[in-house]
Design an enzyme around this catalytic site. Sequence first.
Site, PDB file in Angstrom:
ATOM      1  N   ASN A   1      -4.155   2.465  22.761  1.00  0.00           N
ATOM      2  CA  ASN A   1      -3.571   1.591  21.841  1.00  0.00           C
ATOM      3  C   ASN A   1      -2.499   0.863  23.065  1.00  0.00           C
ATOM      4  O   ASN A   1      -2.414   1.569  23.617  1.00  0.00           O
ATOM      5  CB  ASN A   1      -2.857   1.952  20.563  1.00  0.00           C
ATOM      6  N   ARG A   2      -2.458  -0.016  23.042  1.00  0.00           N
ATOM      7  CA  ARG A   2      -1.269  -1.135  23.406  1.00  0.00           C
ATOM      8  C   ARG A   2       0.149  -0.056  23.138  1.00  0.00           C
ATOM      9  O   ARG A   2       0.566  -0.638  24.662  1.00  0.00           O
ATOM     10  CB  ARG A   2      -1.727  -2.774  23.066  1.00  0.00           C
ATOM     11  N   THR A   3       0.596  -0.071  22.326  1.00  0.00           N
ATOM     12  CA  THR A   3       1.832   0.639  22.370  1.00  0.00           C
ATOM     13  C   THR A   3       1.219   1.756  22.479  1.00  0.00           C
ATOM     14  O   THR A   3       1.499   2.168  21.672  1.00  0.00           O
ATOM     15  CB  THR A   3       2.660  -0.246  21.537  1.00  0.00           C
ATOM     16  N   VAL A   4       1.532   2.623  23.273  1.00  0.00           N
ATOM     17  CA  VAL A   4       1.029   3.756  23.610  1.00  0.00           C
ATOM     18  C   VAL A   4       1.622   5.030  22.443  1.00  0.00           C
ATOM     19  O   VAL A   4       0.933   6.271  21.738  1.00  0.00           O
ATOM     20  CB  VAL A   4       0.960   4.723  24.673  1.00  0.00           C
TER      21      VAL A   4
ATOM     22  N   LYS B   1       0.620  -1.442   0.133  1.00  0.00           N
ATOM     23  CA  LYS B   1      -0.195   0.288  -0.011  1.00  0.00           C
ATOM     24  C   LYS B   1       0.756   1.213  -0.610  1.00  0.00           C
ATOM     25  O   LYS B   1       0.304   2.542  -0.596  1.00  0.00           O
ATOM     26  CB  LYS B   1      -1.127  -0.110   1.400  1.00  0.00           C
TER      27      LYS B   1
ATOM     28  N   ASN C   1      -5.161   2.509  -1.593  1.00  0.00           N
ATOM     29  CA  ASN C   1      -5.244   0.971  -1.803  1.00  0.00           C
ATOM     30  C   ASN C   1      -6.666   0.686  -2.992  1.00  0.00           C
ATOM     31  O   ASN C   1      -6.721  -0.611  -3.172  1.00  0.00           O
ATOM     32  CB  ASN C   1      -6.485   0.661  -0.719  1.00  0.00           C
TER      33      ASN C   1
ATOM     34  N   ALA D   1      -3.993   1.022  16.777  1.00  0.00           N
ATOM     35  CA  ALA D   1      -2.704   1.871  16.550  1.00  0.00           C
ATOM     36  C   ALA D   1      -1.593   1.313  15.096  1.00  0.00           C
ATOM     37  O   ALA D   1      -1.103   1.842  14.498  1.00  0.00           O
ATOM     38  CB  ALA D   1      -1.778   2.829  17.278  1.00  0.00           C
TER      39      ALA D   1
ATOM     40  N   TYR E   1     -13.882  -8.871  10.289  1.00  0.00           N
ATOM     41  CA  TYR E   1     -15.218  -9.051   9.953  1.00  0.00           C
ATOM     42  C   TYR E   1     -15.021 -11.171   9.917  1.00  0.00           C
ATOM     43  O   TYR E   1     -16.386 -11.142   8.958  1.00  0.00           O
ATOM     44  CB  TYR E   1     -15.347  -9.280   8.759  1.00  0.00           C
TER      45      TYR E   1
HETATM   46  P1  NAP Z   1      -1.566  -4.158  12.340  1.00  0.00           P
HETATM   47  O1  NAP Z   1      -1.865  -2.459  11.283  1.00  0.00           O
HETATM   48  O2  NAP Z   1      -1.570  -4.989  12.245  1.00  0.00           O
HETATM   49  O3  NAP Z   1      -2.773  -3.245  14.093  1.00  0.00           O
HETATM   50  C1  NAP Z   1      -3.086  -4.074  14.880  1.00  0.00           C
HETATM   51  C2  NAP Z   1      -3.611  -3.352  15.524  1.00  0.00           C
HETATM   52  O4  NAP Z   1      -3.973  -4.161  16.756  1.00  0.00           O
HETATM   53  C3  NAP Z   1      -2.548  -2.233  16.765  1.00  0.00           C
HETATM   54  O5  NAP Z   1      -3.093  -1.353  17.586  1.00  0.00           O
HETATM   55  C4  NAP Z   1      -2.127  -3.773  17.809  1.00  0.00           C
HETATM   56  O6  NAP Z   1      -1.581  -3.192  18.896  1.00  0.00           O
HETATM   57  C5  NAP Z   1      -3.499  -3.670  17.939  1.00  0.00           C
HETATM   58  N1  NAP Z   1      -3.429  -5.761  18.648  1.00  0.00           N
HETATM   59  C6  NAP Z   1      -3.115  -6.725  18.537  1.00  0.00           C
HETATM   60  N2  NAP Z   1      -3.328  -7.897  18.794  1.00  0.00           N
HETATM   61  C7  NAP Z   1      -3.147  -6.938  20.305  1.00  0.00           C
HETATM   62  C8  NAP Z   1      -3.424  -7.692  21.644  1.00  0.00           C
HETATM   63  N3  NAP Z   1      -3.757  -8.676  22.006  1.00  0.00           N
HETATM   64  N4  NAP Z   1      -3.922  -6.536  22.332  1.00  0.00           N
HETATM   65  C9  NAP Z   1      -4.488  -5.260  22.281  1.00  0.00           C
HETATM   66  N5  NAP Z   1      -4.042  -4.777  20.766  1.00  0.00           N
HETATM   67  C10 NAP Z   1      -3.454  -5.249  19.289  1.00  0.00           C
HETATM   68  O7  NAP Z   1      -3.476  -4.271  11.546  1.00  0.00           O
HETATM   69  P2  NAP Z   1      -4.913  -3.899  10.266  1.00  0.00           P
HETATM   70  O8  NAP Z   1      -4.057  -3.782   9.651  1.00  0.00           O
HETATM   71  O9  NAP Z   1      -4.750  -2.232  11.202  1.00  0.00           O
HETATM   72  O10 NAP Z   1      -5.650  -4.565  10.813  1.00  0.00           O
HETATM   73  C11 NAP Z   1      -6.612  -4.859  12.311  1.00  0.00           C
HETATM   74  C12 NAP Z   1      -7.426  -5.474  12.296  1.00  0.00           C
HETATM   75  O11 NAP Z   1      -8.749  -4.615  10.765  1.00  0.00           O
HETATM   76  C13 NAP Z   1      -7.798  -6.458  12.037  1.00  0.00           C
HETATM   77  O12 NAP Z   1      -7.975  -7.835  11.966  1.00  0.00           O
HETATM   78  C14 NAP Z   1      -8.584  -7.183  10.078  1.00  0.00           C
HETATM   79  O13 NAP Z   1      -8.766  -8.229   9.280  1.00  0.00           O
HETATM   80  C15 NAP Z   1      -9.186  -5.589  10.253  1.00  0.00           C
HETATM   81  N6  NAP Z   1      -9.346  -5.012   8.972  1.00  0.00           N
HETATM   82  C16 NAP Z   1     -10.756  -4.778   8.527  1.00  0.00           C
HETATM   83  C17 NAP Z   1     -11.145  -3.729   7.624  1.00  0.00           C
HETATM   84  C18 NAP Z   1     -12.576  -4.317   7.240  1.00  0.00           C
HETATM   85  O14 NAP Z   1     -12.823  -4.048   6.041  1.00  0.00           O
HETATM   86  N7  NAP Z   1     -13.431  -4.265   7.670  1.00  0.00           N
HETATM   87  C19 NAP Z   1      -9.588  -3.067   7.126  1.00  0.00           C
HETATM   88  C20 NAP Z   1      -9.171  -3.214   7.294  1.00  0.00           C
HETATM   89  C21 NAP Z   1      -8.899  -3.946   8.504  1.00  0.00           C
HETATM   90  P3  NAP Z   1      -0.182  -2.813  19.008  1.00  0.00           P
HETATM   91  O15 NAP Z   1       0.438  -1.499  18.190  1.00  0.00           O
HETATM   92  O16 NAP Z   1       0.155  -2.988  20.610  1.00  0.00           O
HETATM   93  O17 NAP Z   1       1.353  -3.963  18.813  1.00  0.00           O
END
Ligand code: NAP
Length: 290
Positions: A156-159, A71, A92, A133, A232
Site C-alpha cells: 500500500n501507498r500508506t504502509v 457497514k 454488508n 489497504a 469495475y
Molecule cells: P478505500 O477504502 O477508500 O481504499 C482505497 C485504497 O486505494 C487505499 O489503499 C489507498 O491507499 C489506495 N489509493 C487510492 N488512490 C491511490 C493512488 N493514487 N495511488 C496509490 N494508491 C491509492 O476504497 P475501497 O472501498 O477499498 O475500494 C477500492 C476500490 O475497489 C474502488 O475502486 C471500489 O469501487 C472497488 N470495489 C469494488 C468492489 C466490487 O464488488 N467489485 C467492492 C468493493 C470495492 P492509501 O491507504 O495510501 O490512501
Amino acid sequence: MMPDTQTRLVGVIGWPIEHSLSPAMQNAALREMGLNWTYLAFAVEPERVGDAVAGARGLGLVGLNVTIPHKAAVIEHLDEIDESVEALGVANTIVRTPEGRLLGHNTDGAGFLRSLAEHGHSVGGRAVAVIGAGGSARSIAWACARDGASSVAIINRTVEKAEEVADLVRATTPLAAVSVAPLEGREAQEAVSGADVVIDCTSVGMYPKHEVAPVVPGEWLREGQVVADLTYNPIETVLLQAARRAGAQSVDGAGMLVHQGAISLQYWSGQEPPVETMRAALLGALGARK
Ligand code: NAP
C-alpha cells in the site's frame, strides 16, 4: 409484477445511495426467480442507522444490503454476526430470520473468491499480492488467507495501513506468511512479480480518472499470473490492459460485484440466484451511466 398485499421488501442502505447498481441487479434476479419482492435503495443519514435497522425489523423486511458509510455502524443493532463480520468489523448484508432475528454477514470476500472460481482460478496454496489497504483490501486479504493462500503480501501507498491489515489477518486466520511492503520499491516489485495472484484493491484507474498509469508497472506482471482488479468501471482497467499485454490472465471487478450480491440474495431466499441475469443487469446499468 405489480406490488400487492403479499409483496415483500428488501433493499440497500447507504449515504449517498443514488449511484447504487444493486437495485437493477437484484430486481432483475427477483423477476426471474418469480419472487414477489421489491428491492429499493434507501438513503439513510449516518445518525439514522439505528432507526433504519429498527424500521427493517418492525416492517418485516426480508433483509438489507449495507454500503458506505454504514457497514461498521449497523453491527451494534444486529442480533448475531458471522465469523467474517466478527473478524472484519463490517457487514454488508443483513438477513431477517423467520423468528425476526437480524443476522449480519459480509459477502465481499466470498463474492471475490467465487468470481475467481468462475474464471477457473483459486487462491488455495498460491502466493497472493493484495494492492491497497482500504475496506475492500481487508475483506480480500482475510478471505484469501482463510481460503488457504500460501502467503499474502499487502502492498500500500500508506504502509501503516498495510500493517494494520496484516495484523488483522494474522490475528484472525491461521496464516503466518503475511508480509507488508510500501507501494514503491523493490519489496513491492518482488512481491508482485513473485505472486501467483495479484489483486488490485485500490481505486486507481476508476472512471473518470481511468486514463492513468496502473497502480503497479506493467513490467512487474508476467505470463501465468492471475491479475484481478476490483474496480469495475471501466470493466477493463489500465491494470487489466497491462496484464493482458504481459500474458497474464485477468479477472475484472464486475464478477465480484455480481457474486457478493448473489450470495446476499441466496441468504435471503434460500435459492440459487440467476447469476448471468444479474451480470447482464449490472452491465446494462453501468453502460447507461456513461
Ligand atoms: P478505500 O477504502 O477508500 O481504499 C482505497 C485504497 O486505494 C487505499 O489503499 C489507498 O491507499 C489506495 N489509493 C487510492 N488512490 C491511490 C493512488 N493514487 N495511488 C496509490 N494508491 C491509492 O476504497 P475501497 O472501498 O477499498 O475500494 C477500492 C476500490 O475497489 C474502488 O475502486 C471500489 O469501487 C472497488 N470495489 C469494488 C468492489 C466490487 O464488488 N467489485 C467492492 C468493493 C470495492 P492509501 O491507504 O495510501 O490512501
